[in-house]
Design a protein around this motif. Structure first.
Motif, PDB file in Angstrom:
ATOM      1  N   LEU A  48      -7.167   6.098 -14.050  1.00 39.87           N
ATOM      2  CA  LEU A  48      -8.071   6.438 -12.947  1.00 39.87           C
ATOM      3  C   LEU A  48      -7.356   7.176 -11.824  1.00 39.87           C
ATOM      4  CD1 LEU A  48     -10.230   3.216 -12.570  1.00 39.87           C
ATOM      5  CD2 LEU A  48     -11.042   5.486 -13.106  1.00 39.87           C
ATOM      6  N   VAL A  49      -6.168   6.718 -11.444  1.00 41.57           N
ATOM      7  CA  VAL A  49      -5.459   7.290 -10.304  1.00 41.57           C
ATOM      8  C   VAL A  49      -4.762   8.594 -10.667  1.00 41.57           C
ATOM      9  CG1 VAL A  49      -3.594   6.909  -8.640  1.00 41.57           C
ATOM     10  CG2 VAL A  49      -5.171   5.055  -9.182  1.00 41.57           C
ATOM     11  N   TYR A  50      -4.041   8.617 -11.794  1.00 39.31           N
ATOM     12  CA  TYR A  50      -3.207   9.762 -12.140  1.00 39.31           C
ATOM     13  C   TYR A  50      -3.809  10.667 -13.216  1.00 39.31           C
ATOM     14  CZ  TYR A  50       0.253   6.779  -9.872  1.00 39.31           C
ATOM     15  OH  TYR A  50       0.913   5.965  -8.997  1.00 39.31           O
ATOM     16  N   GLY A  51      -4.726  10.154 -14.003  1.00 44.14           N
ATOM     17  CA  GLY A  51      -5.275  10.938 -15.104  1.00 44.14           C
ATOM     18  C   GLY A  51      -4.495  10.776 -16.393  1.00 44.14           C
ATOM     19  N   ASP A  52      -3.331  10.150 -16.328  1.00 44.22           N
ATOM     20  CA  ASP A  52      -2.520   9.871 -17.507  1.00 44.22           C
ATOM     21  C   ASP A  52      -1.669   8.638 -17.226  1.00 44.22           C
ATOM     22  OD1 ASP A  52      -0.771  10.896 -15.660  1.00 44.22           O
ATOM     23  OD2 ASP A  52       0.197  12.302 -17.017  1.00 44.22           O
ATOM     24  N   ILE A  53      -0.797   8.292 -18.153  1.00 43.65           N
ATOM     25  CA  ILE A  53       0.057   7.122 -17.985  1.00 43.65           C
ATOM     26  C   ILE A  53       1.387   7.575 -17.395  1.00 43.65           C
ATOM     27  CG2 ILE A  53       1.258   5.274 -19.199  1.00 43.65           C
ATOM     28  CD1 ILE A  53      -1.054   5.291 -21.195  1.00 43.65           C
ATOM     29  N   ARG A  54       1.833   6.933 -16.325  1.00 41.98           N
ATOM     30  CA  ARG A  54       3.091   7.279 -15.653  1.00 41.98           C
ATOM     31  C   ARG A  54       4.062   6.117 -15.725  1.00 41.98           C
ATOM     32  NH1 ARG A  54       2.342  10.575 -10.072  1.00 41.98           N
ATOM     33  NH2 ARG A  54       1.312  12.325 -11.036  1.00 41.98           N
ATOM     34  N   GLN A  55       5.319   6.458 -15.907  1.00 42.25           N
ATOM     35  CA  GLN A  55       6.369   5.456 -15.868  1.00 42.25           C
ATOM     36  C   GLN A  55       6.743   5.191 -14.416  1.00 42.25           C
ATOM     37  OE1 GLN A  55       7.642   3.829 -18.527  1.00 42.25           O
ATOM     38  NE2 GLN A  55       6.140   4.906 -19.783  1.00 42.25           N
ATOM     39  N   THR A  61       0.730  -5.915  -3.531  1.00 44.84           N
ATOM     40  CA  THR A  61      -0.302  -6.574  -2.741  1.00 44.84           C
ATOM     41  C   THR A  61       0.384  -7.361  -1.632  1.00 44.84           C
ATOM     42  OG1 THR A  61      -1.668  -6.799  -4.725  1.00 44.84           O
ATOM     43  CG2 THR A  61      -2.297  -8.099  -2.819  1.00 44.84           C
ATOM     44  N   ILE A  62      -0.076  -7.150  -0.402  1.00 46.61           N
ATOM     45  CA  ILE A  62       0.472  -7.893   0.733  1.00 46.61           C
ATOM     46  C   ILE A  62      -0.642  -8.701   1.372  1.00 46.61           C
ATOM     47  CG2 ILE A  62       2.292  -6.219   1.194  1.00 46.61           C
ATOM     48  CD1 ILE A  62       0.618  -5.197   3.553  1.00 46.61           C
ATOM     49  N   GLN A  63      -0.263  -9.805   1.999  1.00 47.03           N
ATOM     50  CA  GLN A  63      -1.229 -10.581   2.760  1.00 47.03           C
ATOM     51  C   GLN A  63      -1.441  -9.873   4.089  1.00 47.03           C
ATOM     52  OE1 GLN A  63       0.798 -14.346   2.795  1.00 47.03           O
ATOM     53  NE2 GLN A  63      -0.436 -15.105   1.101  1.00 47.03           N
ATOM     54  N   ASN A  64      -2.626  -9.929   4.611  1.00 45.49           N
ATOM     55  CA  ASN A  64      -3.010  -9.227   5.837  1.00 45.49           C
ATOM     56  C   ASN A  64      -2.988  -7.718   5.597  1.00 45.49           C
ATOM     57  OD1 ASN A  64      -3.297 -11.695   7.188  1.00 45.49           O
ATOM     58  ND2 ASN A  64      -1.107 -11.743   7.618  1.00 45.49           N
ATOM     59  N   HIS A  65      -2.973  -6.937   6.660  1.00 43.80           N
ATOM     60  CA  HIS A  65      -3.009  -5.479   6.562  1.00 43.80           C
ATOM     61  C   HIS A  65      -1.785  -4.872   7.218  1.00 43.80           C
ATOM     62  CE1 HIS A  65      -7.483  -6.393   6.515  1.00 43.80           C
ATOM     63  NE2 HIS A  65      -7.202  -5.943   5.306  1.00 43.80           N
ATOM     64  N   CYS A  66      -1.405  -3.695   6.756  1.00 40.32           N
ATOM     65  CA  CYS A  66      -0.308  -2.941   7.356  1.00 40.32           C
ATOM     66  C   CYS A  66      -0.929  -1.867   8.239  1.00 40.32           C
ATOM     67  CB  CYS A  66       0.565  -2.316   6.280  1.00 40.32           C
ATOM     68  SG  CYS A  66       1.896  -1.332   6.963  1.00 40.32           S
ATOM     69  N   ARG A  84      -2.139   5.455  -3.638  1.00 39.68           N
ATOM     70  CA  ARG A  84      -3.470   4.963  -3.290  1.00 39.68           C
ATOM     71  C   ARG A  84      -3.336   3.619  -2.588  1.00 39.68           C
ATOM     72  NH1 ARG A  84      -9.016   4.751  -6.657  1.00 39.68           N
ATOM     73  NH2 ARG A  84     -10.076   3.462  -5.152  1.00 39.68           N
ATOM     74  N   THR A  85      -4.176   3.391  -1.602  1.00 39.39           N
ATOM     75  CA  THR A  85      -4.191   2.103  -0.919  1.00 39.39           C
ATOM     76  C   THR A  85      -5.626   1.605  -0.829  1.00 39.39           C
ATOM     77  OG1 THR A  85      -3.514   0.894   1.056  1.00 39.39           O
ATOM     78  CG2 THR A  85      -4.324   3.125   1.378  1.00 39.39           C
ATOM     79  N   ARG A  86      -5.755   0.304  -0.778  1.00 40.51           N
ATOM     80  CA  ARG A  86      -7.082  -0.312  -0.686  1.00 40.51           C
ATOM     81  C   ARG A  86      -6.993  -1.514   0.238  1.00 40.51           C
ATOM     82  NH1 ARG A  86     -10.698  -2.796  -5.545  1.00 40.51           N
ATOM     83  NH2 ARG A  86     -12.582  -3.028  -4.319  1.00 40.51           N
ATOM     84  N   ARG A  87      -7.822  -1.489   1.281  1.00 41.30           N
ATOM     85  CA  ARG A  87      -7.865  -2.610   2.236  1.00 41.30           C
ATOM     86  C   ARG A  87      -8.984  -3.565   1.841  1.00 41.30           C
ATOM     87  NH1 ARG A  87      -5.523  -1.470   7.614  1.00 41.30           N
ATOM     88  NH2 ARG A  87      -6.954  -3.047   8.370  1.00 41.30           N
ATOM     89  N   LEU A  88      -8.608  -4.793   1.576  1.00 38.21           N
ATOM     90  CA  LEU A  88      -9.578  -5.845   1.290  1.00 38.21           C
ATOM     91  C   LEU A  88      -9.753  -6.683   2.546  1.00 38.21           C
ATOM     92  CD1 LEU A  88      -8.164  -6.710  -2.209  1.00 38.21           C
ATOM     93  CD2 LEU A  88     -10.115  -5.258  -1.696  1.00 38.21           C
ATOM     94  N   ARG A  89     -10.532  -7.731   2.478  1.00 42.14           N
ATOM     95  CA  ARG A  89     -10.809  -8.510   3.679  1.00 42.14           C
ATOM     96  C   ARG A  89      -9.560  -9.123   4.295  1.00 42.14           C
ATOM     97  NH1 ARG A  89     -14.728 -13.491   3.323  1.00 42.14           N
ATOM     98  NH2 ARG A  89     -15.764 -11.990   1.995  1.00 42.14           N
ATOM     99  N   VAL A  90      -8.737  -9.790   3.493  1.00 42.77           N
ATOM    100  CA  VAL A  90      -7.569 -10.480   4.037  1.00 42.77           C
ATOM    101  C   VAL A  90      -6.253  -9.998   3.437  1.00 42.77           C
ATOM    102  CG1 VAL A  90      -8.823 -12.558   4.671  1.00 42.77           C
ATOM    103  CG2 VAL A  90      -7.841 -12.347   2.380  1.00 42.77           C
ATOM    104  N   LYS A  91      -6.265  -8.931   2.643  1.00 42.97           N
ATOM    105  CA  LYS A  91      -5.035  -8.395   2.082  1.00 42.97           C
ATOM    106  C   LYS A  91      -5.182  -6.900   1.838  1.00 42.97           C
ATOM    107  CE  LYS A  91      -6.281 -10.639  -2.187  1.00 42.97           C
ATOM    108  NZ  LYS A  91      -5.818 -11.504  -3.252  1.00 42.97           N
ATOM    109  N   GLN A  92      -4.086  -6.271   1.468  1.00 41.60           N
ATOM    110  CA  GLN A  92      -4.079  -4.840   1.219  1.00 41.60           C
ATOM    111  C   GLN A  92      -3.251  -4.573  -0.034  1.00 41.60           C
ATOM    112  OE1 GLN A  92      -2.815  -2.567   4.591  1.00 41.60           O
ATOM    113  NE2 GLN A  92      -3.286  -0.613   3.642  1.00 41.60           N
ATOM    114  N   SER A  93      -3.730  -3.655  -0.860  1.00 42.30           N
ATOM    115  CA  SER A  93      -2.990  -3.322  -2.093  1.00 42.30           C
ATOM    116  C   SER A  93      -2.617  -1.851  -2.081  1.00 42.30           C
ATOM    117  CB  SER A  93      -3.815  -3.668  -3.329  1.00 42.30           C
ATOM    118  OG  SER A  93      -4.964  -2.864  -3.392  1.00 42.30           O
TER     119      SER A  93
END
Length: 100
Positions: A48-55, A61-66, A84-93
């Motif tokens: 999904l992110v790269y279109g292919d497989i990357r090494q 995943t961190i607790q809270n947000h940066c 890519r980054t994704r902010r969830l309610r109580v953590k960020q990936s």
């Protein structure tokens, strides 16, 4: 999920120009340590992110947000860029790939 790996958010400031020598000074790096859960990125996510497989792609995943600004992330001796980054309610990936 275990948050047992220290990761370092790195902010790089380029060195200033020294007119007397004609050279640039060394870059200054400010690092902020955060404990994170580090895993290999799943195959479906890589497609999904790269279109292919990357090494060398990891999912962090961190607790809270940066909320600070940073240029890259260091884990051990390796430096990674954030793809890519994704902010969830109580953590960020982050999905990161290794910088050569």
């Amino acid at each position: 999920m275990r948050y047992d790996t220290p990761i370092f958010f790195r902010a790089v400031t380029p060195g200033d120009y020294d007119e007397s020598t004609g050279n640039y000074e060394d870059d200054s790096i400010i690092e902020t340590m955060v404990m994170a859960s580090v895993m290999d990125t799943q195959t479906e996510t890589m497609k999904l992110v790269y279109g292919d497989i990357r090494q060398g792609s990891l999912t962090l995943t961190i607790q809270n947000h940066c909320d600070q600004t940073f240029d890259n992330i260091r884990i051990g001796d390796k430096v990674y860029r954030v793809d890519r980054t994704r902010r969830l309610r109580v953590k960020q990936s982050f999905i990161v790939s290794e910088v050569q």
